[in-house]
Design a protein around this motif. Structure first.
Motif, PDB file in Angstrom:
ATOM      1  N   GLY A 256      -0.550   8.281  -1.807  1.00  0.00           N
ATOM      2  CA  GLY A 256      -0.354   7.800  -3.020  1.00  0.00           C
ATOM      3  C   GLY A 256       0.510   8.086  -3.994  1.00  0.00           C
ATOM      4  O   GLY A 256       0.322   9.340  -4.474  1.00  0.00           O
ATOM      5  N   ASN A 257       1.539   7.597  -4.485  1.00  0.00           N
ATOM      6  CA  ASN A 257       2.242   7.922  -5.734  1.00  0.00           C
ATOM      7  C   ASN A 257       2.155   6.278  -6.518  1.00  0.00           C
ATOM      8  O   ASN A 257       2.563   5.378  -6.097  1.00  0.00           O
ATOM      9  CB  ASN A 257       3.743   8.014  -5.391  1.00  0.00           C
ATOM     10  CG  ASN A 257       4.532   8.159  -6.789  1.00  0.00           C
ATOM     11  OD1 ASN A 257       4.022   8.470  -7.862  1.00  0.00           O
ATOM     12  ND2 ASN A 257       5.929   8.316  -6.438  1.00  0.00           N
ATOM     13  N   PRO A 258       1.602   6.510  -7.717  1.00  0.00           N
ATOM     14  CA  PRO A 258       1.465   7.815  -8.544  1.00  0.00           C
ATOM     15  C   PRO A 258       0.012   8.246  -8.644  1.00  0.00           C
ATOM     16  O   PRO A 258      -0.201   9.267  -9.462  1.00  0.00           O
ATOM     17  CB  PRO A 258       1.469   7.206  -9.978  1.00  0.00           C
ATOM     18  CG  PRO A 258       0.832   5.770  -9.921  1.00  0.00           C
ATOM     19  CD  PRO A 258       1.281   5.351  -8.485  1.00  0.00           C
TER      20      PRO A 258
ATOM     21  N   TRP B 239      20.198  12.675   0.222  1.00  0.00           N
ATOM     22  CA  TRP B 239      20.560  12.412   1.448  1.00  0.00           C
ATOM     23  C   TRP B 239      20.550  10.884   1.851  1.00  0.00           C
ATOM     24  O   TRP B 239      21.283  10.310   2.546  1.00  0.00           O
ATOM     25  CB  TRP B 239      20.271  13.289   2.614  1.00  0.00           C
ATOM     26  CG  TRP B 239      20.569  14.394   2.657  1.00  0.00           C
ATOM     27  CD1 TRP B 239      21.080  15.218   1.603  1.00  0.00           C
ATOM     28  CD2 TRP B 239      20.268  15.396   3.570  1.00  0.00           C
ATOM     29  NE1 TRP B 239      21.267  16.720   1.807  1.00  0.00           N
ATOM     30  CE2 TRP B 239      20.593  17.003   3.273  1.00  0.00           C
ATOM     31  CE3 TRP B 239      19.713  15.445   4.977  1.00  0.00           C
ATOM     32  CZ2 TRP B 239      20.760  17.912   3.861  1.00  0.00           C
ATOM     33  CZ3 TRP B 239      19.602  16.531   5.474  1.00  0.00           C
ATOM     34  CH2 TRP B 239      20.131  17.941   5.079  1.00  0.00           C
ATOM     35  N   ARG B 240      19.775  10.072   0.964  1.00  0.00           N
ATOM     36  CA  ARG B 240      19.572   8.696   1.161  1.00  0.00           C
ATOM     37  C   ARG B 240      19.505   8.242   2.565  1.00  0.00           C
ATOM     38  O   ARG B 240      20.006   7.206   2.919  1.00  0.00           O
ATOM     39  CB  ARG B 240      20.767   7.912   0.520  1.00  0.00           C
ATOM     40  CG  ARG B 240      21.233   8.575  -0.820  1.00  0.00           C
ATOM     41  CD  ARG B 240      19.946   8.527  -1.917  1.00  0.00           C
ATOM     42  NE  ARG B 240      19.115   7.332  -2.047  1.00  0.00           N
ATOM     43  CZ  ARG B 240      18.065   7.199  -2.146  1.00  0.00           C
ATOM     44  NH1 ARG B 240      17.271   8.253  -2.016  1.00  0.00           N
ATOM     45  NH2 ARG B 240      17.220   6.031  -2.451  1.00  0.00           N
ATOM     46  N   LEU B 241      18.388   8.748   3.296  1.00  0.00           N
ATOM     47  CA  LEU B 241      18.315   8.534   4.684  1.00  0.00           C
ATOM     48  C   LEU B 241      16.706   7.949   4.648  1.00  0.00           C
ATOM     49  O   LEU B 241      16.001   8.683   4.640  1.00  0.00           O
ATOM     50  CB  LEU B 241      18.452   9.535   5.665  1.00  0.00           C
ATOM     51  CG  LEU B 241      18.846   9.227   7.153  1.00  0.00           C
ATOM     52  CD1 LEU B 241      17.301   8.682   7.623  1.00  0.00           C
ATOM     53  CD2 LEU B 241      19.596   8.270   7.329  1.00  0.00           C
TER      54      LEU B 241
ATOM     55  N   ILE C 224       0.880  -1.234   0.013  1.00  0.00           N
ATOM     56  CA  ILE C 224      -0.022   0.024  -0.068  1.00  0.00           C
ATOM     57  C   ILE C 224       0.897   1.196  -0.134  1.00  0.00           C
ATOM     58  O   ILE C 224       1.914   1.361   0.880  1.00  0.00           O
ATOM     59  CB  ILE C 224      -0.754  -0.098   1.070  1.00  0.00           C
ATOM     60  CG1 ILE C 224      -1.810  -1.166   1.315  1.00  0.00           C
ATOM     61  CG2 ILE C 224      -1.597   1.235   1.468  1.00  0.00           C
ATOM     62  CD1 ILE C 224      -2.962  -0.892   0.447  1.00  0.00           C
ATOM     63  N   ILE C 225       0.716   2.172  -0.849  1.00  0.00           N
ATOM     64  CA  ILE C 225       1.380   3.485  -0.868  1.00  0.00           C
ATOM     65  C   ILE C 225       0.386   4.557  -0.322  1.00  0.00           C
ATOM     66  O   ILE C 225      -0.419   4.825  -1.000  1.00  0.00           O
ATOM     67  CB  ILE C 225       2.111   3.612  -2.256  1.00  0.00           C
ATOM     68  CG1 ILE C 225       2.935   2.414  -2.647  1.00  0.00           C
ATOM     69  CG2 ILE C 225       2.765   4.905  -2.137  1.00  0.00           C
ATOM     70  CD1 ILE C 225       3.450   2.425  -4.093  1.00  0.00           C
ATOM     71  N   ASN C 226       0.609   5.309   0.671  1.00  0.00           N
ATOM     72  CA  ASN C 226       0.013   6.225   1.340  1.00  0.00           C
ATOM     73  C   ASN C 226       0.659   7.507   1.852  1.00  0.00           C
ATOM     74  O   ASN C 226       1.463   6.932   2.767  1.00  0.00           O
ATOM     75  CB  ASN C 226      -0.927   5.578   2.113  1.00  0.00           C
ATOM     76  CG  ASN C 226      -2.345   6.675   2.716  1.00  0.00           C
ATOM     77  OD1 ASN C 226      -2.776   7.090   2.001  1.00  0.00           O
ATOM     78  ND2 ASN C 226      -2.413   6.663   4.082  1.00  0.00           N
TER      79      ASN C 226
END
Ligand SMILES: *Cc1c(COP(=O)(O)O)cnc(C)c1O
Length: 418
Positions: free
Chosen positions: A186-188, A255-257, A182-184
């Motif tokens: 949401g993307n896309p 920053w890749r964190l 689940i992407i929330n």
């Protein structure tokens, strides 16, 4: 000696999945370089740092500088992350939960991307499958393909504000299903799920005996009617792996964190074997730079509410510009006003265009003729849709959409009155 066993480039191919960066690279390459009158405007990639109105807070920058200057963080960190970083993230995420996370629940990763990779890898076993939304952020499909993890897609329903088709989820799952994603926000899709919708998702996951992977990289970037509710709130219904990062809320994707968090008050994911597997995989991954990790407690502590509010207000403004303008363009329509994240889906009405075959054709011709980059829906699994990123300077956004409008009129099968 020939390396006969190495069939690199012949037998071993990359999975056929498209990536956002791959398609955007092709689109950039197709731009007419002789067209100097038009500055290239990208509504393609979700990197807001290209625009000065999306600039991180000085509090975060100073925290990193102090951390670096202290010279205390030039060495390796534990591969699961520095204890102070894990503790600070546990505290930050617990603010929105009905229970307290402990430092042991938090694994510090190189951005949310590495959290995705770790989550999918540790859940994989021979014959396993994973349920992904359609449309989806493409890294999930790509990563699953590299891991030989079978992918099954459930639809997000545009006519219902991109709600999860939970009947489909139940039909798709079997005893080899390990998780659903689940992407929330949401993307896309740019939607934000309600408390009730998330609860239903957790209940279905419980019935199926699977985990929920909750990608909350856009956590708190909600500017519509629905407030952001973390999936971890329902961690006692079904185990949740929450993935996130500083990238979007703090506007520092470079920053890749990031983090992977076990939201699981009943301890299903805390079996010694699972934890051992997770830790060992972290030993392979390494994680983000130690001095960036060390800055996290101060970044969380010292970032002012004002900074977050400014970003939200800007995203509300740019998403409104986008939504209103899109609805004036004849060949495009939008089923739902964006309410969160930095991108949303727009439907392409191919039938009103005379010489455009599909979304790919649309995007390539648009790039060539108007120097505007838009991601074809195919890249996120929905043909004849477009994904538009609105984390863009307002004036550029207006200019880009004006060019899209002209492009659509030019290619329209019925000329507008003249
Ligand atoms: C941007 C993004 C990611 C990757 O986040 P990083 O922290 O930059 O690795 C993961 N998932 C979604 C849905 C995203 O939009």
């Amino acid at each position: 000696m020939d390396a006969q066993n190495l069939d690199v480039g012949q037998e071993i191919e990359a999975p056929p999945h498209v990536t956002i960066k791959g398609i955007l690279g092709l689109l950039m390459g197709s731009i007419d370089c002789n067209n100097d009158s038009k500055k290239v405007i990208s509504l393609g990639i979700g990197d807001p740092t290209a625009h000065s109105c999306f600039y991180t807070t000085s509090a975060a920058q100073e925290a990193v500088v102090r951390s670096l200057r202290s010279a205390k963080f030039n060495g390796y960190a534990p591969t699961v992350g520095l204890p102070q970083t894990r503790r600070a993230l546990a505290g930050y995420l617990s603010r929105d939960l009905p229970y307290e996370l402990s430092l042991d629940d938090v694994y510090v990763t190189a951005g949310c991307t590495q959290a995705i990779e770790i989550a999918l890898t540790i859940l994989t076993r021979p014959g396993a499958n994973i349920l992904l939304p359609r449309p989806c952020f493409p890294i999930y499909g790509l990563c699953a393909a590299f891991r030989n993890l079978e992918i099954r897609h459930f639809d997000l329903l545009p006519e219902k504000g991109w709600e999860v088709d939970l009947n489909a989820v139940e039909d798709l799952a079997d005893h080899n299903t390990v998780a659903m994603v689940i992407i929330n926000p949401g993307n896309p899709c740019g939607n934000v799920y309600t408390y009730q919708q998330l609860k239903k998702i957790a209940e279905v996951a419980k019935r199926l005996g699977i985990a929920v992977i909750a990608d909350e990289v856009y956590g708190h970037l909600a500017f519509g009617a629905n407030p952001f509710v973390p999936m971890g709130v329902f961690g006692s219904i079904a185990p949740v792996l929450t993935l996130g990062s500083l990238s979007k809320r703090w506007l520092v994707p470079g920053w890749r964190l990031g983090w992977l968090v076990t939201n699981d008050p009943d301890g299903i994911l805390k079996s010694p074997k699972f934890v051992e597997r997770l830790k060992k995989y972290c030993d392979i991954c390494g994680g983000p730079a130690t001095f960036i990790q060390a800055a996290v407690p101060a970044i969380i502590e010292e970032t002012q509410e004002f900074f977050f509010r400014k970003t939200i207000n800007m995203l509300r403004l740019t998403s409104d510009i986008c939504y209103n303008k899109i609805n004036e363009i004849r060949c495009l329509s939008c089923p739902r006003k964006p309410e969160g994240s930095m991108a949303f889906m727009v439907k392409l009405n191919i039938s009103v265009l005379k010489d455009i075959g599909d979304d790919l054709d649309f995007c390539f011709k648009l790039a060539k003729e108007e120097s505007v980059i838009i991601l074809p829906g195919l890249a996120v699994g929905l043909k004849n849709w477009l994904r538009i990123t609105f984390a863009v300077e307002p004036s550029l956004l207006e200019e880009a959409l004006e060019r899209v409008n002209r492009f659509c009129e030019r290619h329209s099968s019925q000329q507008n009155g003249y």
